[in-house]
Each structure stands twice: as C-alpha cells, then as structure tokens.
Design a protein around this motif. Structure first.
Motif: not given
Length: 356
Positions: A223-230, A233-234, A304-311
């Motif tokens: 799971r750590k290989k497949k899923i980035p740490y939130h 990267y959110g 980049f943890n700057t995108s909006s929910g709408r994006d």
C-alpha cells in the motif's frame, strides 16, 4: 432555509482535516471525546437550522467550498474485548483509527483483520463504505453496528444481516440519515486461517511460516508503494469504485480487449477501474495541479496541495466521461462530495455532467 452568506463566518480551517488537503474553512470546528457532547452540539446547531457534519479523519471527503455549519471531529474512543468458545468479540467506538485497531488486534494475538491494514479513516466510516482490500472486507467480520439519533438520543443496534453489505455499499449510505454511527461489533475466529486468495498475495501461499504479522507487514509495504502519503500529495485513495457489469457487456468487452483484467461475481464481471482509466490514456495526466497517479490510475493527487476541490472534481468528471464514451461504463465515485451545506449525491452530480 436560505442562508445569508454575509452572516456566516467560515474562519476555522479544514485543510488538516481532509486528506485531499483542500484549503477550505468551516463556520465552527469542535473535537468531541464523548457521546453526550456530540449529541448536545448536533442538537444545538440543528435547532438553529444550521448544517452539521461528522468527520473522522476526512479520508473519503472532497470539499468543494467552505462549509456553512459545524464540523464535529469524532474522537470518541474505546476498544472492548470479550470472548466465546470460538471467537473474539470486539466492541469499538467510532472515533478509533482503523489502522491502529488492526495493529492493536495483532499485538493482542487476535487475528483476521491483517488484510485490511493501512486503510485510512476511523472505525465509524468503515461499515458505511464496507471497506475492503486484498480479498477481505468489513462484512466478513461485522457482528453489529450501533447508531444514535443525536436529537432524541435513541440508540439502535443494526445486526449484520440488516446492514445490507455489498461492494463498497451498505444500508448506512441510503437509510438512517438522521443517525450517527457510534460503535461497531466485530467477531474474529480464534482459529486463524490466512486469506491469500487475492492476486498480490498468492506468492505468500508458498511460505510455510506465514503469520498474520507477515501478511500485515507485506500489505503495508504494498500500500505504501501504491498510495502516496496524503500529507505530501493530497489524495483520498481510490476515487472511483471498480465497476460490476452485466455478463453480456463483460463478454463483449473481453472480445475486444482480451487482456482486460476481471473477476466473476455471480456471473457478473467486476472490472478494474484503474485499467479502464489507463486505457483512456490518463496515467500521469495533470490538469490544474491535479494528477492521475502514474502507479494507480484510480488515485487523483492534489499534486502541489494548492488545487481546489472543484479542480479535482472537474478532472474526475473528465475521466468519468472518457471511460463512459470508450467502454459504455459510467464509473461511480467512492468519495463523498461536500458543498456549503453538506453532502451532494455524487451519482446524481456526475450524471448531470455526463457528455455523450
């Protein structure tokens, strides 16, 4: 009721309370550690006709806008163990972290949950989604789910047979809208049998010294290989469900795409949503800072943890339409979509944005 937006001050940040790292605020955020406090807060805001939202760890939430009400962060904890001749019985309060629960059971030599390691979120959300991974799901171990109406404090116990568990689905997604999950009951056999039927685990079958701890560690590694740490990267893990399609459509697609991965469930075809998305050439695709993960196309990253929910939602809709046009399959989102006043039905929302 129509709210006067000028009178609603959303000054409490939710960025650290959702794993997409969306920078939105709420009118009020309060962490609760006991049931009485939760009920009193909920009742107070509902009497004012203001929206309320229960959050565990925000691991399955996509905020589109500021939330015009109260966010109650559930930290009601407690794990209670009893036993019968054949089973361990666990009663777990809803504010417990799921992965920590799995670690707790292994430490205490209570086995069976190891395939569900490293699934994010709290125990209270587990039965709603019928969380599952690597050939196991919570329905395999659930004995009951306790819920409460926070207005009149009426508590109901829903036995497993009445939970209507299905793939990433349960009765709690559709009914009991005025209730909150406060605890769950699990039963785990004292006679442990490893569950190694999932493809990624089959090579462990040759290990004659296999143990629950080894399976736990192996799944954590995968799971750590497949899923980035939130926090880097959110993301919310898988954005879409794996679709289950009719025998006719499954056979038709298999003739066209002979290498299409699938499994059969009562003659219906369960397909890989990640494979479908990849076939539409979205792997590594980036739009407004939102990226389709190159290792698992089911995961959308707030790069980049700057995108909006709408994006994030706009890219999900683009994927939804592309897969629909190419395969005739309309993916269903797993995440909950939240606007100013609460949850939006994601299926209705996506269908409104369908482009044929």
């Amino acid at each position: 009721m129509i709210y006067n937006k000028k009178m609603i001050f959303c000054k409490y940040s939710l960025k650290k309370l959702n794993t997409f790292n969306i920078n939105v605020n709420a009118n009020k955020v309060i962490k609760v550690k006991n049931l009485i406090e939760l009920c009193e807060l909920w009742k107070k805001y509902k009497q004012k006709n203001r929206p309320c939202l229960i959050l565990g760890e925000g691991s399955n939430i996509l905020f589109l806008k500021n939330f015009y009400g109260l966010v109650i962060v559930n930290r009601i904890k407690g794990i209670y163990i009893s036993e019968s001749k054949k089973y361990w019985h666990l009663h777990i309060n809803s504010g417990e972290n799921w992965h920590k629960l799995v670690k707790f059971t292994i430490k205490n030599k209570i086995y069976g949950l190891e395939n569900l390691a490293l699934i994010p979120g709290c125990v209270g959300s587990a039965p709603i989604q019928n969380i599952g991974a690597y050939g196991s799901s919570i329905q395999d171990f659930c004995e009951y789910v306790d819920i409460i109406n926070p207005i009149n404090k009426n508590i109901k116990r829903i036995n497993k047979k009445n939970c209507n568990f299905k793939y990433r689905d349960s009765i709690f997604k559709h009914n009991y809208k005025n209730y909150i999950i406060i605890s769950i009951g699990l039963f785990l056999s004292k006679k442990w049998v490893p569950n190694l039927n999932y493809n990624d685990l089959k090579k462990l079958k040759h290990n004659i010294h296999i143990t629950p701890k080894k399976i736990f560690n192996y799944i954590c590694h995968i799971r750590k290989k497949k899923i980035p740490y939130h926090k880097i990267y959110g993301n919310a893990g898988s954005f879409f469900k794996n679709p289950i399609v009719s025998p006719n459509l499954g056979k038709k697609l298999l003739k066209i795409f002979s290498n299409m991965p699938f499994s059969l469930e009562n003659n219906f075809f369960k397909l890989s949503a990640g494979w479908l998305i990849n076939k539409c050439k979205f792997k590594g695709y980036i739009r407004k800072g939102v990226m389709v993960h190159s290792k698992q196309c089911l995961i959308l990253l707030n790069r980049f943890n700057t995108s909006s929910g709408r994006d994030i939602l706009n890219l999900a809709i683009k994927i939804y339409n592309s897969v629909g046009k190419k395969f005739g399959i309309w993916l269903e989102p797993e995440v909950k979509i939240i606007d100013n006043y609460g949850e939006i039905d994601p299926c209705i929302f996506f269908k409104k944005n369908t482009k044929f």
